[in-house]
Design a protein around this motif. Sequence first.
Motif, PDB file in Angstrom:
ATOM      1  N   HIS A  86       0.830  -1.214   0.000  1.00 14.58           N
ATOM      2  CA  HIS A  86       0.000   0.000   0.000  1.00 14.58           C
ATOM      3  C   HIS A  86       0.859   1.256   0.000  1.00 14.58           C
ATOM      4  O   HIS A  86       1.876   1.321   0.710  1.00 14.58           O
ATOM      5  CB  HIS A  86      -1.023   0.002   1.145  1.00 14.58           C
ATOM      6  CG  HIS A  86      -0.470   0.000   2.534  1.00 14.58           C
ATOM      7  ND1 HIS A  86      -0.281   1.156   3.255  1.00 14.58           N
ATOM      8  CD2 HIS A  86      -0.081  -1.020   3.351  1.00 14.58           C
ATOM      9  CE1 HIS A  86       0.193   0.848   4.457  1.00 14.58           C
ATOM     10  NE2 HIS A  86       0.331  -0.460   4.543  1.00 14.58           N
ATOM     11  N   ASP A 125       6.037   1.475   6.860  1.00 18.76           N
ATOM     12  CA  ASP A 125       4.628   1.079   6.631  1.00 18.76           C
ATOM     13  C   ASP A 125       3.985   2.019   5.624  1.00 18.76           C
ATOM     14  O   ASP A 125       3.414   3.020   5.994  1.00 18.76           O
ATOM     15  CB  ASP A 125       3.907   1.109   7.979  1.00 18.76           C
ATOM     16  CG  ASP A 125       2.465   0.632   7.896  1.00 18.76           C
ATOM     17  OD1 ASP A 125       2.093   0.043   6.873  1.00 18.76           O
ATOM     18  OD2 ASP A 125       1.718   0.862   8.861  1.00 18.76           O
ATOM     19  N   GLU A 158      -5.219   1.250   2.364  1.00 20.57           N
ATOM     20  CA  GLU A 158      -5.057   0.216   3.390  1.00 20.57           C
ATOM     21  C   GLU A 158      -5.276   0.778   4.778  1.00 20.57           C
ATOM     22  O   GLU A 158      -5.926   0.145   5.617  1.00 20.57           O
ATOM     23  CB  GLU A 158      -3.657  -0.422   3.302  1.00 20.57           C
ATOM     24  CG  GLU A 158      -3.547  -1.756   4.046  1.00 20.57           C
ATOM     25  CD  GLU A 158      -3.267  -1.626   5.542  1.00 20.57           C
ATOM     26  OE1 GLU A 158      -3.537  -2.581   6.284  1.00 20.57           O
ATOM     27  OE2 GLU A 158      -2.790  -0.557   5.994  1.00 20.57           O
ATOM     28  N   GLU A 159      -4.757   1.958   5.020  1.00 24.52           N
ATOM     29  CA  GLU A 159      -4.831   2.511   6.376  1.00 24.52           C
ATOM     30  C   GLU A 159      -6.245   2.973   6.734  1.00 24.52           C
ATOM     31  O   GLU A 159      -6.502   3.361   7.873  1.00 24.52           O
ATOM     32  CB  GLU A 159      -3.828   3.666   6.540  1.00 24.52           C
ATOM     33  CG  GLU A 159      -2.368   3.272   6.324  1.00 24.52           C
ATOM     34  CD  GLU A 159      -1.793   2.363   7.408  1.00 24.52           C
ATOM     35  OE1 GLU A 159      -2.550   1.877   8.263  1.00 24.52           O
ATOM     36  OE2 GLU A 159      -0.569   2.139   7.373  1.00 24.52           O
ATOM     37  N   ASP A 185       4.629  -6.171   4.664  1.00 24.19           N
ATOM     38  CA  ASP A 185       3.925  -5.094   5.379  1.00 24.19           C
ATOM     39  C   ASP A 185       3.812  -5.475   6.855  1.00 24.19           C
ATOM     40  O   ASP A 185       2.889  -5.076   7.544  1.00 24.19           O
ATOM     41  CB  ASP A 185       2.543  -4.885   4.745  1.00 24.19           C
ATOM     42  CG  ASP A 185       1.876  -3.590   5.215  1.00 24.19           C
ATOM     43  OD1 ASP A 185       2.588  -2.684   5.673  1.00 24.19           O
ATOM     44  OD2 ASP A 185       0.630  -3.506   5.131  1.00 24.19           O
ATOM     45  N   ARG A 333      -9.135  -6.174  18.549  1.00 27.68           N
ATOM     46  CA  ARG A 333      -8.296  -7.043  17.717  1.00 27.68           C
ATOM     47  C   ARG A 333      -8.802  -8.458  17.909  1.00 27.68           C
ATOM     48  O   ARG A 333      -9.009  -8.911  19.051  1.00 27.68           O
ATOM     49  CB  ARG A 333      -6.832  -6.964  18.152  1.00 27.68           C
ATOM     50  CG  ARG A 333      -6.205  -5.612  17.960  1.00 27.68           C
ATOM     51  CD  ARG A 333      -5.872  -5.342  16.502  1.00 27.68           C
ATOM     52  NE  ARG A 333      -5.544  -3.931  16.334  1.00 27.68           N
ATOM     53  CZ  ARG A 333      -5.034  -3.420  15.229  1.00 27.68           C
ATOM     54  NH1 ARG A 333      -4.790  -4.192  14.172  1.00 27.68           N
ATOM     55  NH2 ARG A 333      -4.785  -2.142  15.134  1.00 27.68           N
ATOM     56  N   SER A 401       1.558 -12.303  14.345  1.00 24.19           N
ATOM     57  CA  SER A 401       1.645 -10.884  14.668  1.00 24.19           C
ATOM     58  C   SER A 401       0.332 -10.389  15.256  1.00 24.19           C
ATOM     59  O   SER A 401      -0.726 -10.992  15.067  1.00 24.19           O
ATOM     60  CB  SER A 401       1.964 -10.109  13.400  1.00 24.19           C
ATOM     61  OG  SER A 401       1.842  -8.731  13.632  1.00 24.19           O
ATOM     62  N   SER A 404      -3.012  -6.112  11.890  1.00 19.79           N
ATOM     63  CA  SER A 404      -4.071  -6.576  10.989  1.00 19.79           C
ATOM     64  C   SER A 404      -3.825  -6.098   9.559  1.00 19.79           C
ATOM     65  O   SER A 404      -3.427  -4.955   9.353  1.00 19.79           O
ATOM     66  CB  SER A 404      -5.425  -6.015  11.434  1.00 19.79           C
ATOM     67  OG  SER A 404      -5.637  -6.264  12.804  1.00 19.79           O
ATOM     68  N   HIS A 432       3.083   4.045  12.583  1.00 16.87           N
ATOM     69  CA  HIS A 432       1.917   4.789  13.091  1.00 16.87           C
ATOM     70  C   HIS A 432       2.295   5.788  14.192  1.00 16.87           C
ATOM     71  O   HIS A 432       1.418   6.444  14.733  1.00 16.87           O
ATOM     72  CB  HIS A 432       0.808   3.863  13.620  1.00 16.87           C
ATOM     73  CG  HIS A 432       0.166   3.008  12.565  1.00 16.87           C
ATOM     74  ND1 HIS A 432      -1.120   2.532  12.671  1.00 16.87           N
ATOM     75  CD2 HIS A 432       0.615   2.554  11.376  1.00 16.87           C
ATOM     76  CE1 HIS A 432      -1.411   1.798  11.614  1.00 16.87           C
ATOM     77  NE2 HIS A 432      -0.375   1.801  10.795  1.00 16.87           N
TER      78      HIS A 432
HETATM   79  N1  BES Z   1       1.202  -2.875   8.058  1.00 14.57           N
HETATM   80  C1  BES Z   1       0.200  -2.686   9.035  1.00 14.57           C
HETATM   81  C2  BES Z   1      -0.193  -3.960   9.763  1.00 14.57           C
HETATM   82  C3  BES Z   1       0.907  -4.688  10.492  1.00 14.57           C
HETATM   83  C4  BES Z   1       2.040  -4.049  10.961  1.00 14.57           C
HETATM   84  C5  BES Z   1       0.759  -6.034  10.697  1.00 14.57           C
HETATM   85  C6  BES Z   1       3.027  -4.759  11.627  1.00 14.57           C
HETATM   86  C7  BES Z   1       1.721  -6.721  11.370  1.00 14.57           C
HETATM   87  C8  BES Z   1       2.868  -6.103  11.824  1.00 14.57           C
HETATM   88  C9  BES Z   1      -1.030  -2.069   8.366  1.00 14.57           C
HETATM   89  O1  BES Z   1      -0.688  -1.004   7.538  1.00 14.57           O
HETATM   90  C10 BES Z   1      -1.944  -1.528   9.413  1.00 14.57           C
HETATM   91  O2  BES Z   1      -1.585  -0.583  10.046  1.00 14.57           O
HETATM   92  N2  BES Z   1      -3.130  -2.125   9.571  1.00 14.57           N
HETATM   93  C11 BES Z   1      -4.095  -1.582  10.450  1.00 14.57           C
HETATM   94  C12 BES Z   1      -5.455  -2.069  10.116  1.00 14.57           C
HETATM   95  C13 BES Z   1      -6.131  -1.291   9.037  1.00 14.57           C
HETATM   96  C14 BES Z   1      -7.524  -1.833   8.771  1.00 14.57           C
HETATM   97  C15 BES Z   1      -6.212   0.182   9.350  1.00 14.57           C
HETATM   98  C16 BES Z   1      -3.794  -1.997  11.865  1.00 14.57           C
HETATM   99  O3  BES Z   1      -3.271  -3.085  12.126  1.00 14.57           O
HETATM  100  O4  BES Z   1      -4.095  -1.181  12.743  1.00 14.57           O
END
Ligand code: BES
Length: 465
Positions: A86, A125, A158-159, A185, A333, A401, A404, A432
Amino acid sequence: MNDIKIYIEKHKDRFIEELIELLKIPSISADSAFSEAVISTSKLIKISLEKAGCDYVEICETPGYPIVYGEKVIDPNLPTVLVYGHYDVQPPDPLELWDSPPFEPIIKNTKTHPEGAIFARGACDDKGQLYMHVKALEYMTSTNQLPCNVKFMIEGEEEVGSESLAWFVKKHQEKLANDVILISDTGMIANDIPSITTGLRGLSYVEVEVTGPNRDLHSGLYGGAVANPINVLTKMIASLHDENNHITIPGFYDRVENLSTAERAEMAEAPFSLEDYKKALDIDAVYGEKGYTTNERNSIRPTLDVNGIWGGYTGEGAKTVIASQAFAKISMRLVPNQDWEEITNLFKSHFEKIAPKGVIVKVTPHHGGQGYVTPIDSIGYRAAAKAYEDTFGKKPIPQRSGGSIPIVSLFEKELKSKTILMGFGLDSDAIHSPNEHFGIFNYLKGIETIPLFYNHFTQMKLTEL
Ligand code: BES
Ligand code: MN
Ligand code: MN
């Protein structure tokens, strides 16, 4: 493929410069003020895929942000790897906590990254990690070593929940047909402890609103006599965990998969130092569900967390007021087998039920998605493990992990293929958070490892080892 090291050594400065250019564009999908930047990032991705050797690249319009699709099909009889990533990033706020501006990338050395790390929003990320795949492709095409077909699908939402991608995947199953999906990712344990992510948690994200009186009130004249929405909201939230930090929503744990003692023992073998963990976060104790270790709490167990809470007066000084409304954003989660829509409904009915008289509660679901676990005996996993062993000199550890990527379970459902999560970030890379960064070592190691995955996967697939 020994020459990959030579190729990287020769081109690494350019690889870094190109990534820096990509990181300069503030592609924040959550904030519509940045929509032009998000769109121009998709254009830069398209150009980079063309330059890296894709035969065909298109920007696919969607109801939301565009998806960049690229491919190089060398022989329809050969296996196909589909790469997903992404190009959108999280909002960088709070800006004042960044040591350097989030969209002015700089390289600095850190304790975990003595070879240097690029600091910028999206560095890890996911721009840095997705760009490893673009550079790995460049290497394979320019040296005539691409062993199979490759497709790229890079999204810009994605975010914020991948809504357009879900629509796109359902619509283009044939175009996206593949033998394995490859994603970088996620993270790994440490630069000298390679690991491959074998599970992701699901997610249910909701917003709650508590409304009391029809206007903000004087807290002296009315205080104590009407329900204060902020008091009520915080009390309701507090009641969502019991004294053992179990979640109190009825039915919440019904579908949670309980790991066997053997599986938990195996998990506990992954290298982990609680002391280092606490030190890295400046905390004197960890906190969580009774009966589980830290690694279990953040991978195989479901959670409920307030992500933001607001209401009333938060400006300078004191204002004596009872706010009419209070709000919170809550994420849950989830673990495999829990269904995010079912959990959202359970939350909604429970939260409405526990509201006291005198307030009105509204629950608005945002986005969500299912969790994912991948077996470690698949060709894809074994090919990835071999690739890591080649470049790190050590077998990677399979690890679930806590994060998500909801679209992964949809890929499995719609495209019928397994996803391999070859992540090269570290937990300390501050994704983040302010001062997000990505190690130069990790970036280059990723570029080195990816072509080996292609080779092993193609070989194993053709002989169905
Ligand atoms: N890349 C991350 C998810 C991630 C990071 C998984 C490190 C495992 C290890 C992804 O960009 C992300 O931030 N996903 C969000 C969910 C999404 C629906 C906003 C999350 O996990 O908060
Ligand atoms: Mn990501
Ligand atoms: Mn993210």
